[in-house]
Design a protein around this motif. Structure first.
Motif, PDB file in Angstrom:
ATOM      1  N   GLY A 113     -49.712  44.154   5.465  1.00  0.00           N
ATOM      2  CA  GLY A 113     -50.554  43.635   5.136  1.00  0.00           C
ATOM      3  C   GLY A 113     -50.460  43.418   3.357  1.00  0.00           C
ATOM      4  O   GLY A 113     -51.374  43.216   2.897  1.00  0.00           O
ATOM      5  N   GLU A 114     -49.283  44.041   2.848  1.00  0.00           N
ATOM      6  CA  GLU A 114     -49.085  43.698   1.432  1.00  0.00           C
ATOM      7  C   GLU A 114     -49.381  42.484   0.854  1.00  0.00           C
ATOM      8  O   GLU A 114     -49.161  41.445   1.571  1.00  0.00           O
ATOM      9  N   GLU A 115     -49.829  42.310  -0.391  1.00  0.00           N
ATOM     10  CA  GLU A 115     -50.145  41.185  -0.884  1.00  0.00           C
ATOM     11  C   GLU A 115     -49.296  40.616  -1.559  1.00  0.00           C
ATOM     12  O   GLU A 115     -49.476  39.260  -2.164  1.00  0.00           O
ATOM     13  N   LYS A 150     -54.568  34.161   2.873  1.00  0.00           N
ATOM     14  CA  LYS A 150     -55.710  34.563   2.268  1.00  0.00           C
ATOM     15  C   LYS A 150     -56.657  34.724   3.344  1.00  0.00           C
ATOM     16  O   LYS A 150     -57.533  35.602   3.118  1.00  0.00           O
ATOM     17  N   ARG A 151     -56.612  33.826   4.422  1.00  0.00           N
ATOM     18  CA  ARG A 151     -57.989  33.998   5.082  1.00  0.00           C
ATOM     19  C   ARG A 151     -57.633  35.584   6.095  1.00  0.00           C
ATOM     20  O   ARG A 151     -58.495  36.240   6.270  1.00  0.00           O
ATOM     21  N   ALA A 152     -56.165  35.636   6.184  1.00  0.00           N
ATOM     22  CA  ALA A 152     -56.122  37.209   6.889  1.00  0.00           C
ATOM     23  C   ALA A 152     -56.562  38.220   6.060  1.00  0.00           C
ATOM     24  O   ALA A 152     -57.118  39.079   6.675  1.00  0.00           O
ATOM     25  N   ARG A 153     -56.598  38.253   4.790  1.00  0.00           N
ATOM     26  CA  ARG A 153     -56.969  39.078   4.023  1.00  0.00           C
ATOM     27  C   ARG A 153     -58.395  39.189   3.659  1.00  0.00           C
ATOM     28  O   ARG A 153     -58.966  40.369   3.636  1.00  0.00           O
ATOM     29  N   ASN A 154     -58.947  38.104   3.920  1.00  0.00           N
ATOM     30  CA  ASN A 154     -60.304  37.740   3.302  1.00  0.00           C
ATOM     31  C   ASN A 154     -61.198  38.266   4.911  1.00  0.00           C
ATOM     32  O   ASN A 154     -62.457  38.921   4.704  1.00  0.00           O
ATOM     33  N   SER A 157     -59.221  43.287   7.976  1.00  0.00           N
ATOM     34  CA  SER A 157     -58.940  44.594   7.345  1.00  0.00           C
ATOM     35  C   SER A 157     -57.457  44.854   7.073  1.00  0.00           C
ATOM     36  O   SER A 157     -57.061  45.968   6.801  1.00  0.00           O
ATOM     37  N   ILE A 158     -56.243  43.649   7.053  1.00  0.00           N
ATOM     38  CA  ILE A 158     -55.067  44.059   7.202  1.00  0.00           C
ATOM     39  C   ILE A 158     -54.564  44.590   6.009  1.00  0.00           C
ATOM     40  O   ILE A 158     -53.499  45.072   5.824  1.00  0.00           O
ATOM     41  N   ASN A 159     -55.152  44.357   4.741  1.00  0.00           N
ATOM     42  CA  ASN A 159     -54.644  44.896   3.538  1.00  0.00           C
ATOM     43  C   ASN A 159     -55.753  46.008   2.664  1.00  0.00           C
ATOM     44  O   ASN A 159     -55.716  46.174   1.768  1.00  0.00           O
ATOM     45  N   GLU A 160     -56.794  46.463   3.427  1.00  0.00           N
ATOM     46  CA  GLU A 160     -57.580  47.332   3.188  1.00  0.00           C
ATOM     47  C   GLU A 160     -56.886  48.848   3.279  1.00  0.00           C
ATOM     48  O   GLU A 160     -56.082  48.901   4.170  1.00  0.00           O
ATOM     49  N   ASN A 161     -57.464  49.590   2.330  1.00  0.00           N
ATOM     50  CA  ASN A 161     -56.707  50.969   2.189  1.00  0.00           C
ATOM     51  C   ASN A 161     -55.337  51.000   1.756  1.00  0.00           C
ATOM     52  O   ASN A 161     -54.694  50.059   2.201  1.00  0.00           O
ATOM     53  N   ALA A 162     -55.156  52.294   1.146  1.00  0.00           N
ATOM     54  CA  ALA A 162     -53.810  52.389   0.567  1.00  0.00           C
ATOM     55  C   ALA A 162     -52.667  52.388   1.813  1.00  0.00           C
ATOM     56  O   ALA A 162     -52.846  53.032   2.820  1.00  0.00           O
TER      57      ALA A 162
END
Length: 425
Positions: A113-115, A150-154, A157-162
């Motif tokens: 999930g890294e951006e 962008k859709r995946a992250r918005n 929760s693929i990039n939420e939390n450390a």
């Protein structure tokens, strides 16, 4: 035309191999120039990061595309084609589309999930546009890939939390302080993990950095990297009273920061929190410090536990990201298929317009006594009749384009309206 994606990543090759297939900025431009000059490759994009090197091309066929990419990669690598091919994967057409969408969504990253990869895809896309190696298909593909990412992250929760130790430290610091602006940070030791954690903290607002190391020159080098200040090892205790965050990663065999040391300075701090990140093994910070009021101490196992818990949450989102990707791949397939219908629709409309003009000219030669306004009424009438007659055939041709074995149906339309023979006239 065939979409070919070929390359290697952190799953397929060690960092030593990836280093031998990396591209400098100049090499990317040189490679794109080679793509531009090749007669069997119509478009090309180079995506090169520390964890992957991938080349996307539109080629006349699979074989030509894979041979070209293998040759290109070996040209800019210290590995020959035989050795290089052991580490390469290749995807074609919709599989290539799916792969790029997964990369953009962070599903193919070392850290799920890294951006950062989204910016890297955008940079690769922009460079290809600057070098004029991109046209309709890859332009659409990379535009859509950025939207999918962008859709995946918005939407999930693929990039939420450390999801890394350094980010876990930042996340905990943010929870404790609310904001990292104007916080003072002390680095003990100059190990790689300390550097990475420091970088992430600075990226999140920390500006005031002190560095201490038993070798003062090393402390100065790291401090200079972040516009900070190096201090002598003997100054640590007196500086602690003004510090908000301490990152410690030394090779000391005993505790550097002790319970009694921190207990002594607390009365002078008021209610200001003091946050310790102990990344050393063996530990630098006496764990009982965590029991003191407004003092928070986390070691590397604590941070790893946070990361593992957060990764579990991210993994739950993979299913939903894959659903987004599946729908978007289908949409790309329809878009690509619809392009096959465009020449037929253009020919059909061109044929109808030519017939309309011929018949108008014939009619107007027989109607000498009508004025310009009446001619315009007749022109408008014929135009509307043609549009209405062509509406359903146009819609049907577009639908044919998305049917399996669509060439059979599209060829039938060609023959039905005799489009090929009229083009030859």
């Amino acid at each position: 035309m065939t979409i070919v994606a070929m390359g290697l990543n952190h799953k397929m090759a060690s960092v030593e191999i990836r280093e031998q297939t990396s591209f400098t900025s100049q090499e990317k431009e040189d490679a794109l120039n080679i793509i531009d000059d090749h007669n069997q490759v119509l478009e090309g994009v180079i995506l090169a990061t520390c964890n992957r090197t991938e080349i996307y091309v539109i080629s006349s066929n699979r074989e030509a595309g894979t041979e070209f990419i293998l040759e290109l990669l070996s040209q800019f690598s210290t590995l020959n084609q035989k050795d290089l091919s052991k580490y390469l994967y290749a995807y074609f057409n919709l599989d290539a589309v799916t792969h790029l969408y997964k990369v953009a969504s962070g599903l193919d990253s070392m850290i799920l999930g890294e951006e950062q990869i989204l910016g890297q895809i955008k940079s690769a896309f922009e460079l290809a546009k600057e070098q004029s190696t991109i046209d309709t298909i890859l332009h659409h593909l990379f535009t859509e890939a950025l939207k999918v990412g962008k859709r995946a992250r918005n939407e999930t929760s693929i990039n939420e939390n450390a999801a890394s130790v350094s980010y876990a430290a930042v996340e905990l610091a943010n929870k404790i302080f609310g904001s990292l602006d104007e916080k003072r940070i002390l680095i003990l030791g100059t190990g790689e993990m300390s550097k990475l954690t420091l970088k992430n903290l600075v990226d999140h607002g920390v500006e005031d950095v002190l560095v201490a190391n038993r070798t003062f020159s090393k402390a100065k080098d790291l401090a200079d990297d972040f516009n900070g200040k190096a201090i002598r090892w003997k100054e640590i205790e007196e500086q602690l009273n003004q510090i908000d965050i301490v990152i410690s990663s030394t090779g000391a065999p005993h505790y550097i920061i002790r319970y009694d040391m921190i207990e002594k300075i607390l009365p002078n701090r008021g209610h200001k929190p003091l946050f310790f990140i102990d990344i050393a093994v063996p530990r630098d910070i006496e764990p009982e410090i965590h029991d003191l009021s407004k003092v928070y101490a986390y070691n590397i196992d604590d941070l790893k536990s946070v990361v593992e818990a957060n990764l579990k949450e991210r993994k739950k989102a993979v299913k939903f990201v894959n659903e987004i990707i599946k729908k978007e791949v289908t949409a790309f397939d329809k878009w690509q298929n619809s392009r096959n219908a465009v020449p037929i629709i253009k020919s059909l409309r061109k044929q109808a317009e030519e017939i309309r003009q011929e018949e108008l000219d014939r009619a107007f030669t027989k109607l000498d006594d009508i004025d310009e306004e009446e001619k315009n009424v007749i022109k408008s009438l014929t135009h509307k009749i043609v549009n209405k007659l062509l509406h359903n055939p146009t819609v049907q041709v577009k639908e044919f384009a998305n049917i399996e074995n669509n060439q059979v149906y599209l060829e039938a339309v060609n023959k039905l309206f005799d489009l090929d023979s009229r083009e030859d006239e």
